[in-house]
Design a protein around this motif. Structure first.
Motif, mmCIF file in Angstrom:
data_model
loop_
_atom_site.group_PDB
_atom_site.id
_atom_site.type_symbol
_atom_site.label_atom_id
_atom_site.label_comp_id
_atom_site.label_asym_id
_atom_site.label_seq_id
_atom_site.Cartn_x
_atom_site.Cartn_y
_atom_site.Cartn_z
ATOM 1 N N VAL A 137 -3.872 0.562 -2.905
ATOM 2 C CA VAL A 137 -3.539 -0.778 -2.415
ATOM 3 C C VAL A 137 -3.391 -1.685 -3.625
ATOM 4 O O VAL A 137 -4.200 -1.624 -4.567
ATOM 5 C CB VAL A 137 -4.643 -1.320 -1.475
ATOM 6 C CG1 VAL A 137 -4.464 -2.807 -1.228
ATOM 7 C CG2 VAL A 137 -4.647 -0.561 -0.164
ATOM 8 N N GLN B 280 -5.596 -3.296 6.607
ATOM 9 C CA GLN B 280 -4.832 -2.370 5.766
ATOM 10 C C GLN B 280 -5.731 -1.266 5.219
ATOM 11 O O GLN B 280 -5.369 -0.079 5.259
ATOM 12 C CB GLN B 280 -4.171 -3.144 4.627
ATOM 13 C CG GLN B 280 -3.302 -2.284 3.719
ATOM 14 C CD GLN B 280 -2.789 -3.061 2.522
ATOM 15 O OE1 GLN B 280 -3.495 -3.918 1.975
ATOM 16 N NE2 GLN B 280 -1.567 -2.781 2.116
ATOM 17 N N GLY C 293 0.827 -1.190 0.000
ATOM 18 C CA GLY C 293 0.000 0.000 0.000
ATOM 19 C C GLY C 293 0.862 1.241 0.000
ATOM 20 O O GLY C 293 2.016 1.213 0.424
ATOM 21 N N GLN D 199 0.646 -0.738 13.397
ATOM 22 C CA GLN D 199 1.267 -2.022 13.080
ATOM 23 C C GLN D 199 1.418 -2.903 14.318
ATOM 24 O O GLN D 199 1.340 -4.134 14.240
ATOM 25 C CB GLN D 199 2.642 -1.785 12.454
ATOM 26 C CG GLN D 199 2.782 -2.280 11.041
ATOM 27 C CD GLN D 199 2.690 -3.779 10.940
ATOM 28 O OE1 GLN D 199 3.450 -4.493 11.542
ATOM 29 N NE2 GLN D 199 1.755 -4.263 10.139
ATOM 30 N N ARG E 200 -5.778 -7.806 5.224
ATOM 31 C CA ARG E 200 -6.207 -6.976 4.092
ATOM 32 C C ARG E 200 -7.250 -5.959 4.534
ATOM 33 O O ARG E 200 -7.195 -4.775 4.148
ATOM 34 C CB ARG E 200 -6.767 -7.868 2.989
ATOM 35 C CG ARG E 200 -5.712 -8.631 2.207
ATOM 36 C CD ARG E 200 -6.326 -9.593 1.221
ATOM 37 N NE ARG E 200 -5.307 -10.155 0.322
ATOM 38 C CZ ARG E 200 -5.551 -11.103 -0.591
ATOM 39 N NH1 ARG E 200 -6.782 -11.599 -0.714
ATOM 40 N NH2 ARG E 200 -4.575 -11.541 -1.369
#
Length: 790
Positions: A663, A635, A455, A588, A632
């Motif tokens: 992305v 993200q 991304g 993260q 996913r």
């Protein structure tokens, strides 16, 4: 009061001189009339007081029979040696002393009224077990070596701690089992050998007061302050990370005080930096250098006189200054190290090199506020401890080199925690091969069958924005120079000034009409080669000095060019990248807790990130496609949050810029390997390389049949090639619409073919924004811009 009170022990202790008196009975039969007479005299006294042979345990009895006990023990406590020997007679494992040498009494008296004699390094449970091991040897024939060095710590008249080692003489002891004493078998002995810490078991086998002790022990005590100080220095130097602790320096100084017998002694250190020939301060809590004083570094030649420099740095020998004030007067304050000591109130000092066969590593500085207490005689005490200080310095240098290397690795070529285990494994194999004398090679590190996620949040129109900033800076500088030359030509009509004005006009026209990549370089070269020297020449004209000063003040010191709009642009990009990267890093941590995966990010004109997830990375048999789908979705959510965060802060940035998010979806698992030369992971194989090609070019791709880029401000673009990817991400978008992350205007577009890549599509959907974290309303990009400008 009974001596057994408040003491839990398997021994019921009675002070008795029975075994000693039996030896006198033997001496009484001697043919030597002197020995026989003396022995009979001792036995006559003992006959008058049967408890001396039978035993007693009341403390009051000790006081009552003090003179008789002293007479009986006269041979073991010689009056001729009483002021030299440190000696006591006492009950075992007990602080009740009933006879002592005069030197011991003086040591205790000097320690002060509040001092309580206590044996060091002997925990309460260990005393109980120690008594049990003695019983095993005396009564059951099982000899266990439980001998340990025991110490007293007693301060001297100056308050300096001195260390005394205790050696026991148990020749006059008798131990007998009582009626309640369990029988000890081989099986019991075997069990006890493996259960030292199980005090309950020892008490089961040897219940309290189950054995009777009759007799006494003689303690021969020796002053081992120097030996113990050296041992303590070794312990302090060995301990890891000690110098970070507040107590380290104070403890270290106390140890040296004991070694030298000086109360106010202080210890300092200086590191020697061979490359720069300077002394440097050691960083750590309380660390000080008396050579450097308040400075952090100092040239060695400025810290020492020539004689002391040669002594420490060439001969590697210590030296002392017994009277600093006297030396300060003799040197007239010109000897740097003497001046430094004098300024800090030091009266005597010893400097010693910390050196090995490779050279000098540092200096240890021992100082006192009293003159002559440190001198060339007691300086030799350092010879016993310097080898340990040298070893510690060598270890610290190696550890610091490893730490520096680790920091470089962490900050510059970091290995992500998710794959660190694999590097550790290969490093161990590498070391193993070297140890076995094999050809050691660091094997290729690769992870197969993993799924990639990519991304980016790119600054939209970054090239155009920077070009515009560059044009503005160059135009302003050209115009400012032109104005100065227009003034100059009126005062000093030289044709060259007209030439410069003409060239400046040409550059200004070019900036407005067709700014090119090399325009910035051409104009910079023009200023450097032609304009700068001409403008400096114009300082001869007084009327131009204010204009010239103003011109040069606006230039950047390093570039020599006007760097105003470009600086604002560069600062904006830096701030945007920092904020977005920080938020991504924070998010993260949550993603890693969901399921471990490889992650890396890059700052360019925006922030890019790669993620790889799969079985081979986690090292565990736990991977399930659900974790890929979860990552996913995570993200997409995070990229929407990052855009929100950006636009909430956009007004704080020097330049108003926009961003666009994208992305890339790649469904097929691939292999990544670590490129040793580039110190990063990359995809393996020709087929997998297709992923990298798409990743690098797709953000510049156009929608088929148009001149519109796939990435667009206010929208997130999801690029893919497989139908199942389209269906999967449409489900995510539907969920994000319900959560008000994105709008309901999703569209599917086809992309122009890229080199070697065809069939790409993209889902685009508008992101919903909030004006601030507290704002609950949802805005499209256009609505948000209207609200901000309103």
């Amino acid at each position: 009061m009974d001596i057994n009170d408040n003491i839990e022990s398997p021994l019921n202790v009675k002070i008795s001189f029975n075994k000693l008196l039996k030896q006198y009975e033997t001496l009484a039969l001697s043919t030597d009339p002197f020995l026989a007479s003396k022995a009979n005299g001792v036995l006559d006294v003992a006959k008058q007081y049967p408890e001396l042979r039978d035993g007693f345990s009341r403390v009051s009895s000790i006081k009552e029979r003090e003179k008789e006990i002293a007479f009986i023990l006269q041979d073991t406590f010689s009056p001729l040696l009483t002021h030299n020997e440190i000696k006591t007679a006492s009950a075992p494992f007990n602080d009740v002393i009933f006879n002592a040498s005069e030197r011991f009494k003086n040591i205790i008296k000097t320690a002060g009224d509040g001092f309580q004699l206590q044996m060091k390094n002997m925990p309460h449970d260990d005393i109980y077990v120690g008594a049990c091991t003695i019983i095993l040897g005396f009564c059951h024939g099982f000899n266990i070596n439980f001998k340990r060095p025991f110490y007293y710590e007693i301060p001297d008249v100056n308050g300096i701690m001195r260390y005394y080692k205790i050696l026991y003489n148990a020749d006059f002891c008798e131990i007998t089992p009582g009626e309640n004493a369990p029988k000890i078998t081989q099986a019991d002995y075997d069990e006890l050998l493996d259960n030292f810490d199980n005090i309950a078991l020892w008490k089961e086998k040897f219940p309290p007061n189950s054995y009777t002790f009759k007799g006494f022990v003689i303690s021969n005590i020796f002053d081992v302050t120097d030996d113990q100080s050296i041992s303590n220095i070794k312990s302090s130097l060995i301990s890891k990370d000690k110098r970070k602790q507040n107590s380290f320096v104070e403890g270290f100084q106390d140890i040296f005080s004991s070694l030298f017998g000086i109360k106010d002694l202080k210890v300092g250190f200086s590191i020697y930096n061979k490359e720069e020939d300077v002394f440097e301060r050691i960083y750590g809590s309380g660390m000080h250098s008396y050579l450097l004083g308040k400075k952090t570094t100092k040239q060695c030649t400025n810290a020492l006189c020539k004689w002391s420099y040669d002594k420490l740095l060439k001969e590697y020998k210590h030296f002392s200054v017994s009277d600093v004030d006297k030396m300060f007067e003799l040197s007239q304050g010109k000897a740097p190290h003497i001046a430094s000591l004098h300024e800090q109130g030091v009266k005597s000092a010893i400097f010693a090199p910390i050196a090995n066969d490779k050279g000098l590593m540092g200096i240890i500085e021992i100082v006192s506020t009293k003159k002559q207490v440190l001198n060339s005689v007691n300086a030799n005490k350092l010879e016993d401890v310097l080898p340990y200080i040298v070893s510690a310095a060598e270890r610290n240098i190696e550890e610091e080199a490893n730490l520096i290397e680790a920091i470089i690795q962490k900050e510059c070529t970091s290995i992500h925690p998710s794959v660190h285990w694999r590097f550790v494994k290969e490093a161990k194999n590498f070391i193993k091969s070297e140890m076995l004398g094999e050809q050691a090679a660091f094997k290729k590190i690769a992870f197969e069958n993993i799924y990639p996620l990519y991304g980016q949040i790119d600054i939209k129109g970054s090239s155009e924005a920077r070009n515009e900033a560059t044009k503005q800076d160059l135009a302003l500088q050209l115009s400012a120079a032109k104005t100065i030359f227009e003034y100059a030509v009126k005062i000093e009509p030289l044709p060259i000034y007209d030439q410069f004005i003409f060239q400046i006009d040409e550059f200004l026209l070019a900036l407005n009409v067709h700014f090119q990549v090399d325009s910035e370089q051409q104009i910079s070269t023009f200023f450097k080669n032609d304009i700068d020297s001409a403008l400096k020449h114009l300082y001869v004209i007084d009327e131009l000095k204010p204009h010239l000063d103003l011109y040069f003040e606006t230039l950047d010191d390093k570039l020599g060019m006007l760097y105003n709009h470009r600086k604002q642009y560069d600062n904006t990009v830096t701030l945007i990248n920092k904020d977005m990267a920080s938020l991504l890093d924070k998010k993260q941590k949550d993603a890693q807790r969901m399921y471990p995966h490889y992650f890396e990010r890059f700052k360019t004109d925006g922030v890019e990130h790669n993620m790889y997830i799969g079985e081979s990375i986690t090292k565990e048999d736990s991977f399930n496609p659900i974790y890929l789908y979860n990552l996913r979705l995570w993200q997409l959510q995070v990229m929407c949050e990052m855009e929100n965060d950006f636009y909430q802060k956009q007004h704080k940035f020097p330049v108003a810029l926009d961003v666009a998010s994208m992305v890339l979806v790649f469904s097929q698992p691939l292999t990544i390997s670590f490129r040793m030369d580039e110190k990063q992971f990359d995809v393996d194989g020709t087929y997998n390389a297709r992923y990298e090609i798409v990743k690098k070019r797709v953000d510049k791709a156009f929608i088929k049949g148009t001149s519109e880029r796939v990435t667009q401000k206010g929208k997130i673009s999801i690029v893919y090639s497989q139908k199942q990817d389209e269906l999967e991400y449409l489900r995510y978008i539907k969920f994000l619409q319900a959560k008000h992350y994105v709008d309901t205007d999703e569209e599917i577009v086809e992309l122009e073919d890229l080199q070697s890549v065809t069939g790409l599509k993209a889902i685009r959907v508008s992101i919903l924004y909030h004006r601030s974290e507290k704002d609950k309303a949802f805005y499209t990009y256009n609505d948000l811009m209207k609200e901000i400008k309103a």
